[in-house]
Design an enzyme around this catalytic site. Structure first.
Site: not given
Ligand code: MN
Ligand code: MN
Length: 312
Positions: A85, A96, A158, A166, A190, A282
């Site tokens: 991640d 992200d 998010h 977030h 995600e 994601e």
């Molecule tokens: Mn995320």
């Molecule tokens: Mn992430």
């Protein structure tokens, strides 16, 4: 958002996409999690970005937020199901992105990968300006269950913003929640697929922290470490990000002092039931007036390493 801002966001996303694939390519049995993580950070900075959170590598039943620490002896093993991640920002614009790698020779985890990846593709297909997040969750849930697995229902995608990792809306992995996608914003979607119950809990020592960039000086804190904490700009950081540059006692004293003063958020690993497996994919997308752009699908940052160095 103006086009220069969107271009900066695209750049952060391309670096994140590149490093996601790069770290995934280095994964093999025997590789140390801390080495892979630091190599990921090195590459992010070489390409002109900064980590938007410490690169996370979470194995098997650990769904997310495993942050390798200084002295961490954890290594990857054959048959592991591994999530990388990766968060990158350029000038605060946060991307992200994550993917999962199956380290088995016989492809025994293929259905986990197919479920989480397929769910992300279906979610992106559904996404668009004005779309209800419940409809995205419905698609994620449907695709994951079609592979005989469960979505993790207490983890969500998010919104992301400038210096914000977030924000609303939450993007559920089941048909629930409330909110709509808005044109001119970025969201991270995600899906997590598991053979466990689909509920994660916090477990183990936290090595991820977050403090406001305006964190106040508190009794017992070390000035240099406090400056380093503020320099993350309110984005999450790892214990390793401090310990590589500051003495252990100064770091421990400062984090403890900030915690006592309620100025520190702490993020332990998020785990499913032991013995289960979790896969995650994601992407960060930008919502246009007439559709969506998958920003982190790009894996080719425009800035070459040498160019990035001269511009910093
Ligand atoms: Mn995320
Ligand atoms: Mn992430």
């Amino acid at each position: 958002m103006n086009s220069a801002e969107l271009d900066t966001w695209r750049e952060a996303a391309a670096i994140a996409g590149h490093v996601r694939e790069y770290v995934a390519s280095l994964m093999k049995p025997g590789a140390k999690l801390i080495d892979l993580s630091l190599e990921g950070h090195r590459r992010i900075e070489e390409l002109g970005g900064k980590p938007a959170f410490p690169l996370q590598i979470s194995v098997n039943h650990i769904a997310a937020h495993y942050c390798a620490y200084v002295g961490d002896e954890s290594v990857l093993a054959e048959n592991d199901l591994v999530k990388v991640d990766c968060g990158v920002h350029v000038d605060g614009y946060v991307a992200d992105t994550a993917r999962t790698v199956d380290l088995s020779k016989d492809g025994r985890h293929a259905h986990f990968i197919a479920a989480a990846k397929g769910a992300l593709e279906a979610a992106i297909e559904t996404a668009g300006p004005g779309v209800d997040v419940v409809e995205i969750g419905r698609e994620v849930d449907r695709v994951i269950r079609s592979h005989g697995l469960n979505p993790v229902r207490n983890l969500t995608g998010h919104g992301v913003g400038r210096w914000i990792i977030h924000r609303s809306p939450q993007i559920p992995n089941v048909p629930s929640g409330r909110g709509r996608l808005k044109a001119g914003t970025c969201v991270a979607i995600e899906p997590f697929a598991t053979d466990g119950p689909g509920l994660i809990h916090e477990e183990g020592d936290a090595h991820v922290f977050m403090a406001k960039k305006t964190a106040k000086k508190v009794k017992g804190s070390d000035p240099a470490v406090l400056d380093a904490v503020r320099a993350f700009g309110g984005l999450p950081f790892g214990s390793r990000d401090l310990l590589l540059h500051h003495p252990y006692d100064a770091v421990a004293d400062t984090l403890n002092a900030l915690m006592r003063a309620n100025q520190l958020m702490v993020y332990p690993p998020l785990c499913e039931k032991p013995g289960t497996f979790v896969a995650q994919f994601e992407h960060t997308i930008y919502v246009h007036d007439d559709g969506v752009e998958v920003l982190t699908a790009n894996t080719e940052p425009s800035r070459k390493p040498a160019e990035a160095a001269t511009r910093n």
